[in-house]
Design an enzyme around this catalytic site. Structure first.
Site, PDB file in Angstrom:
ATOM      1  N   ASN A  14       0.832  -1.210   0.000  1.00 14.77           N
ATOM      2  CA  ASN A  14       0.000   0.000   0.000  1.00 14.77           C
ATOM      3  C   ASN A  14       0.865   1.259   0.000  1.00 14.77           C
ATOM      4  O   ASN A  14       0.530   2.246  -0.658  1.00 14.77           O
ATOM      5  CB  ASN A  14      -0.962   0.002   1.192  1.00 14.77           C
ATOM      6  CG  ASN A  14      -2.211  -0.820   0.924  1.00 14.77           C
ATOM      7  OD1 ASN A  14      -3.062  -0.407   0.136  1.00 14.77           O
ATOM      8  ND2 ASN A  14      -2.311  -1.986   1.544  1.00 14.77           N
ATOM      9  N   LEU A  87      -1.960   3.155  18.253  1.00 12.12           N
ATOM     10  CA  LEU A  87      -1.543   4.492  18.713  1.00 12.12           C
ATOM     11  C   LEU A  87      -2.340   4.840  19.966  1.00 12.12           C
ATOM     12  O   LEU A  87      -3.542   4.559  20.043  1.00 12.12           O
ATOM     13  CB  LEU A  87      -1.796   5.519  17.604  1.00 12.12           C
ATOM     14  CG  LEU A  87      -0.988   5.278  16.328  1.00 12.12           C
ATOM     15  CD1 LEU A  87      -1.504   6.141  15.177  1.00 12.12           C
ATOM     16  CD2 LEU A  87       0.499   5.527  16.568  1.00 12.12           C
ATOM     17  N   HIS A 103      -8.166  -0.779   6.393  1.00 12.58           N
ATOM     18  CA  HIS A 103      -8.492  -2.025   7.092  1.00 12.58           C
ATOM     19  C   HIS A 103      -9.007  -3.044   6.079  1.00 12.58           C
ATOM     20  O   HIS A 103      -9.843  -2.715   5.235  1.00 12.58           O
ATOM     21  CB  HIS A 103      -9.555  -1.749   8.163  1.00 12.58           C
ATOM     22  CG  HIS A 103      -9.832  -2.942   9.011  1.00 12.58           C
ATOM     23  ND1 HIS A 103      -9.000  -3.317  10.049  1.00 12.58           N
ATOM     24  CD2 HIS A 103     -10.807  -3.873   8.951  1.00 12.58           C
ATOM     25  CE1 HIS A 103      -9.466  -4.432  10.597  1.00 12.58           C
ATOM     26  NE2 HIS A 103     -10.571  -4.789   9.952  1.00 12.58           N
TER      27      HIS A 103
END
Ligand code: GAR
Length: 188
Positions: A14, A87, A103
């Site tokens: 990606n 995070l 996702h």
């Protein structure tokens, strides 16, 4: 010119797609100022090959605070491209609306803790779903719960395996990720 920081943990296809789209002009008005990984991974090599600055911050409880220390001041968008650490709340709140994630499923289904990579595909097949796909969404402190920016689905075939699903999902991701980045950065 908008500045993007990309976070990776793996192969980085990606990330490669984002790099290629910036170079081809499919993603406009943007550059990658930094790629950060939470472990040694091929994504770092891809970035280095394109002359992009890289940084490795080992995964663990200090990751988010170390990231905020090294994040370039002019960062417009933080893109999670196959990034596997979580995070922390403080980080997510201080960069609210400026962090997006891809996702490999149709959120809100098949998201949350432990739902990454093949675990997602296994769960989707196990549940007998009729379709799967990919989702780009804003990152908040609730894992995979932020507002959806773009989503695309495809039908699951009879002999589908986690591997064939992963391949098809990557193709969908390559389509919707650049579009979502343009939407968020450039409003189109
Ligand atoms: C992608 O399919 C991405 O959606 C998934 O990891 C893969 C990374 O591939 N992300 C997650 O599972 C996060 N929960 P890549 O490294 O080749 O881009």
């Amino acid at each position: 010119m908008k500045n993007i920081v990309v976070l990776v943990s793996g192969g980085g296809t990606n990330l490669q797609r984002i790099i290629d789209c910036i170079e081809s002009g499919e993603i406009t008005n943007a550059q990658i100022s930094l790629v950060v990984a939470d472990r040694e991974c091929f994504g770092l090599e891809r970035a280095a090959k394109h002359g992009i600055k890289t940084q490795l911050i080992p995964r663990g409880t200090l990751f988010s605070s170390k990231l905020s220390q090294i994040l370039p001041e002019n960062t417009d968008l933080i893109v999670l491209a196959g990034f596997l650490s979580i995070l922390n709340k403080e980080f997510c709140e201080s960069f609210k609306g400026k962090i997006i994630n891809i996702h490999p499923a149709l959120l809100p289904k098949f998201g949350g803790k432990g739902m990454w990579g093949h675990h997602v595909h296994d769960a989707v097949l196990e549940a007998g779903e009729k379709e799967s796909g990919a989702t780009v969404h804003y990152v908040t402190s609730g894992i995979d719960e932020g507002e959806i920016i773009l989503q695309k689905s495809f039908p699951i075939t009879e002999n589908e395996t986690a591997e064939t699903l992963a391949q098809k999902i990557h193709q969908v991701e390559f389509e919707i990720f650049p579009k979502a980045i343009n939407l968020v950065l450039n409003n189109y």
